[in-house]
Scaffold this motif. Structure first.
Motif, short mmCIF file in Angstrom:
data_model
loop_
_atom_site.label_atom_id
_atom_site.label_comp_id
_atom_site.label_asym_id
_atom_site.label_seq_id
_atom_site.Cartn_x
_atom_site.Cartn_y
_atom_site.Cartn_z
N MET A 1 0.85 -1.19 0.00
CA MET A 1 0.00 0.00 0.00
C MET A 1 0.89 1.24 0.00
SD MET A 1 -3.46 0.60 0.40
CE MET A 1 -4.56 0.74 1.76
N SER A 2 0.89 1.97 1.12
CA SER A 2 1.64 3.23 1.08
C SER A 2 1.98 3.68 2.50
CB SER A 2 0.79 4.29 0.42
OG SER A 2 -0.41 4.40 1.16
N LEU A 3 2.65 4.81 2.49
CA LEU A 3 3.12 5.38 3.75
C LEU A 3 2.47 6.76 3.93
CD1 LEU A 3 5.55 5.18 5.92
CD2 LEU A 3 6.79 6.60 4.31
N ASP A 4 1.92 7.01 5.10
CA ASP A 4 1.45 8.35 5.44
C ASP A 4 2.40 8.93 6.48
OD1 ASP A 4 -0.74 8.01 3.82
OD2 ASP A 4 -2.14 7.56 5.44
N LEU A 5 2.54 10.25 6.47
CA LEU A 5 3.41 10.89 7.46
C LEU A 5 2.59 11.76 8.40
CD1 LEU A 5 6.37 12.34 5.31
CD2 LEU A 5 5.93 10.00 5.98
N LEU A 6 3.05 11.86 9.62
CA LEU A 6 2.45 12.76 10.58
C LEU A 6 3.58 13.61 11.17
CD1 LEU A 6 -0.28 12.25 13.13
CD2 LEU A 6 1.91 13.06 13.96
N LEU A 7 3.47 14.93 11.00
CA LEU A 7 4.57 15.82 11.38
C LEU A 7 4.08 16.99 12.21
CD1 LEU A 7 5.98 16.13 7.75
CD2 LEU A 7 6.92 14.65 9.54
N GLY A 8 4.94 17.46 13.10
CA GLY A 8 4.66 18.69 13.84
C GLY A 8 5.12 19.87 13.00
N LEU A 9 4.31 20.94 12.96
CA LEU A 9 4.63 22.05 12.06
C LEU A 9 5.19 23.28 12.77
CD1 LEU A 9 1.59 21.88 9.61
CD2 LEU A 9 3.83 20.79 9.44
N GLN A 10 5.31 23.19 14.12
CA GLN A 10 5.81 24.37 14.83
C GLN A 10 7.14 24.02 15.50
OE1 GLN A 10 1.92 24.44 16.63
NE2 GLN A 10 1.49 26.49 15.84
N TRP A 11 7.31 24.42 16.79
CA TRP A 11 8.56 24.10 17.48
C TRP A 11 8.39 22.87 18.37
CZ3 TRP A 11 8.03 29.67 16.92
CH2 TRP A 11 9.05 30.25 16.16
N GLY A 12 7.65 21.89 17.93
CA GLY A 12 7.44 20.68 18.71
C GLY A 12 6.28 20.83 19.68
N ASP A 13 5.94 19.74 20.36
CA ASP A 13 4.88 19.72 21.37
C ASP A 13 3.50 20.09 20.81
OD1 ASP A 13 6.96 19.23 23.27
OD2 ASP A 13 7.38 21.38 23.24
N GLU A 14 3.27 19.75 19.55
CA GLU A 14 1.98 20.12 18.93
C GLU A 14 0.85 19.17 19.33
OE1 GLU A 14 4.73 19.46 17.18
OE2 GLU A 14 5.34 21.27 16.11
N GLY A 15 1.21 18.01 19.90
CA GLY A 15 0.17 17.03 20.26
C GLY A 15 0.16 15.85 19.29
N LYS A 16 1.32 15.58 18.70
CA LYS A 16 1.41 14.50 17.71
C LYS A 16 1.05 13.14 18.31
CE LYS A 16 5.73 15.74 17.10
NZ LYS A 16 5.83 17.02 17.79
N GLY A 17 1.51 12.90 19.55
CA GLY A 17 1.27 11.60 20.19
C GLY A 17 -0.21 11.29 20.27
N LYS A 18 -1.00 12.30 20.64
CA LYS A 18 -2.44 12.07 20.76
C LYS A 18 -3.04 11.67 19.40
CE LYS A 18 -6.82 14.22 20.75
NZ LYS A 18 -7.91 14.97 21.29
N ILE A 19 -2.62 12.36 18.35
CA ILE A 19 -3.20 12.06 17.03
C ILE A 19 -2.77 10.68 16.55
CG2 ILE A 19 -3.34 12.82 14.61
CD1 ILE A 19 -4.86 14.56 16.61
N VAL A 20 -1.49 10.35 16.71
CA VAL A 20 -1.03 9.02 16.27
C VAL A 20 -1.86 7.97 16.99
CG1 VAL A 20 0.89 7.39 16.16
CG2 VAL A 20 1.34 9.81 15.88
N ASP A 21 -2.01 8.15 18.29
CA ASP A 21 -2.77 7.17 19.07
C ASP A 21 -4.22 7.10 18.58
OD1 ASP A 21 -3.32 5.51 21.50
OD2 ASP A 21 -4.58 7.25 21.96
N ALA A 22 -4.80 8.27 18.27
CA ALA A 22 -6.21 8.29 17.86
C ALA A 22 -6.42 7.66 16.48
CB ALA A 22 -6.74 9.73 17.85
#
Ligand code: IMP
Length: 425
Positions: A1-22
Motif C-alpha cells: 500500500m503506502s506510507l502516510d506521514l504525521l509531522l509537527g509544524l511548529q517548534w514541537g509539542d503540537e500534540g502528535k502523540g495524541k493524534i497518532v494514538d487516535a
C-alpha cells in the motif's frame, strides 16, 4: 500500500502523540524516523496519561506493529525505563516492537558532552533537553557511532571503550563540566543494552518496504517540529535531525514515491521550549494564561514552555517544505475565555512588510502584523460535532484554512483520545 506521514509544524509539542494514538486503528505499522528521547509524546485514554520518548505512539493499539527506524537515536537507559513503564498495560511488547539495527545508540558520555557543551555556551545555549541527541548525531555523521546492530557482536564493548576514551578527552576540554556520574550512567546504560538485545533487531528498511508490497498501511510518526529541523529550522536553535518529511525517507529507507498523505499537526497558538527566536511570543498575562490552561510544561524536561499567538507565516513555510496534504488543529479548547485572539499574517522587518519566513527571524527589528478575531467563552471540551462549536472558533479555523490553502480535517478539543472532531472535508 503506502506510507502516510504525521509531522509537527511548529517548534514541537503540537500534540502528535495524541493524534497518532487516535488514528492508529487505521494503520498496521507505526514507525518513528528521527530524534530520540528528547521527544515526549503524551497519550491520554481511559483515565491513563502516558508519555513516550523513544517508542512509537502506536504501541497502545492492539493490532499495530511499531518500528524504531534507522534515523532514531536510542538511549538504552531511557528505553529500559519506558519498557518497564509499559508493563502494566500487558501489551506483548516484545512482539509489537521492532528496532532497526541501523539506529544509533546514545552513550553515557554523549550526555556528558551535551551538558558540558551547553554549560560552556553560557547565554548562547540552545536550551537542549540534554539527552545527548546532538553529540550522538555528530558521531553518526562523523562515522564514529555505535549502532544497535553492533551490540550483538561480542567485541562491541571494545568499540565502546575506544569511543568513550575519545569522548572523555573532549569533555576535559570544556570550560564547564557537569556533575553527571559516569559510573552510574554506565550501569543503567548496560542494563538498557541488555533490554534492547531482547527485542527483534531488524533491517527495518526491508521490513517496511516489504510490508508496503504486502498491502500494509504504515504511519511515520515525526518528533519535534519543522521549525526545529536541522536544515530548515531556526538554526542554531534547532535539534540535530531532519524533522521534516524528507527525514522520513532517510530515517526509514522508504522512497518518496511511496508517500501518500502528509498530515501536519499544529496548535491553535504557538509554543517553544528552550532558547531561540519566537516573533509572536507573549511575555504577558495572556501568555501565562495560555501556559496555565494548556499545561504548557515540557513532557521531557518539565520546563515552562514559552507561549504566543499562532504564526501563519511560519505555518505556511512548514506546510510548503513538507508538502502537507491535511492539517490537524490542536488545543483549540485552550483559547476559550482568553478574549480576543490574534494571528500573525505577515512580518515587518526594518519598516518593510514581508509575507515569507526569512533567513533570520532573531532580529529584534522583526515585528508580527496581526489579524484580530473575536474570542468565545464556551467550554468546548465535551463537544462532539463541528456544528456545535462556537461560531467564532469556526471563523478562526476557516480563516487559517483559507490563508494556508490546506484543509483542516481534525479539530482537537482536549487531551483525551475521545476529544477529537473529525471533519469531512
Ligand atoms: P535537543 O534536541 O535536545 O538537543 O534540543 C534542541 C532544541 O530542540 C531545544 O530548544 C529543545 O528544547 C528543542 N526540542 C528538542 N526536542 C523537543 C521536543 O520534543 N519538543 C519541543 N522542543 C524540543
Amino acid at each position: 500500500m503506502s506510507l502516510d506521514l504525521l509531522l509537527g509544524l511548529q517548534w514541537g509539542d503540537e500534540g502528535k502523540g495524541k493524534i497518532v494514538d487516535a488514528i492508529t486503528p487505521d494503520y498496521d505499522i507505526v514507525a518513528r524516523f528521527q530524534g530520540g528521547p528528547n521527544a515526549g509524546h503524551t497519550i491520554e485514554f481511559n483515565g491513563h496519561k502516558h508519555v513516550l520518548h523513544t517508542i512509537p505512539s502506536g504501541i497502545f493499539n492492539k493490532n499495530s506493529k511499531n518500528v524504531i527506524g534507522n534515523g532514531v537515536v536510542i538511549d538504552p537507559a531511557i528505553f529500559l525505563t519506558e519498557i518497564n513503564g509499559l508493563k502494566k498495560f500487558n501489551l506483548d511488547i516484545n512482539n509489537k516492537l521492532l528496532i532497526s539495527k541501523k539506529a544509533h545508540i546514545i552513550l553515557p558520555t554523549h550526555k556528558i558532552i551535551d551538558a558540558s557543551s551547553e554549560a560552556s555556551k553560557g547565554k548562547k545555549k540552545i536550551g537542549s533537553t540534554l539527552k545527548g541527541i546532538g553529540p550522538t548525531y555528530m558521531d553518526k555523521t562523523g562515522r564514529n557511532g555505535i549502532r544497535v546492530g553492533d551490540i550483538v557482536n561480542n567485541n562491541w564493548e571494545k568499540k565502546y571503550q575506544i569511543l568513550k576514551k575519545k569522548h572523555l578527552k573532549l569533555i576535559s576540554n570544556f570550560k564547564q563540566t557537569t556533575n553527571l556520574n559516569l559510573d552510574l550512567l554506565e550501569k543503567e546504560f548496560f542494563r538498557g543494552i541488555k533490554c534492547i538485545k531482547s527485542f527483534n533487531l531488524i533491517e527495518s528498511e526491508s521490513y517496511l518496504n516489504n510490508s508496503i508490497l504486502k498491502g500494509k498501511k504504515i504511519l511515520a510518526e515525526g518528533a519535534q517540529g519543522s521549525l526545529l529541523d536541522i536544515d530548515f529550522g531556526t538554526y542554531p536553535y534547532v535539534t540535530s535531525s531532519n524533522t521534516t518529511s524528507a527525514g522520513a525517507c532517510s530515517g526509514l529507507g522508504v522512497p518518496p514515491n511511496k508517500i501518500k498523505n502528509i498530515r501536519g499537526v499544529f496548535k491553535a497558538y504557538t509554543t517553544r521550549v528552550g532558547s531561540g527566536p519566537f516573533p509572536t511570543e507573549l511575555s504577558n498575562q495572556i501568555g501565562e494564561k495560555i501556559r496555565d490552561v494548556g499545561h504548557e510544561y515540557g513532557a521531557t524536561t518539565g520546563r515552562d514552555r514559552r507561549c504566543g499567538w499562532l504564526d501563519l507565516v511560519a505555518l505556511k513555510y512548514s506546510i510548503q517544505i513538507n508538502g502537507i496534504t491535511e492539517l490537524n488543529i490542536m488545543k483549540s479548547d485552550v483559547l476559550s475565555s482568553i478574549g480576543k485572539i490574534s494571528v500573525c499574517i505577515s512580518y515587518n522587518i526594518d519598516g518593510k512588510q514581508i509575507d515569507f519566513f526569512p533567513y533570520d527571524i532573531s532580529s529584534k527589528a522583526i515585528t508580527p502584523n496581526y489579524k484580530v478575531f473575536e474570542g468565545w467563552n464556551d467550554d468546548i471540551t465535551q463537544i462532539k460535532y463541528e456544528k456545535d462549536l462556537p461560531k467564532e472558533l469556526i471563523e478562526y479555523i476557516n480563516f487559517i484554512e483559507s490563508f494556508v490553502d490546506v484543509p483542516i480535517k481534525l479539530i482537537s478539543t482536549g487531551p483525551d483520545r475521545d476529544q477529537t472532531i473529525f471533519r469531512n472535508k
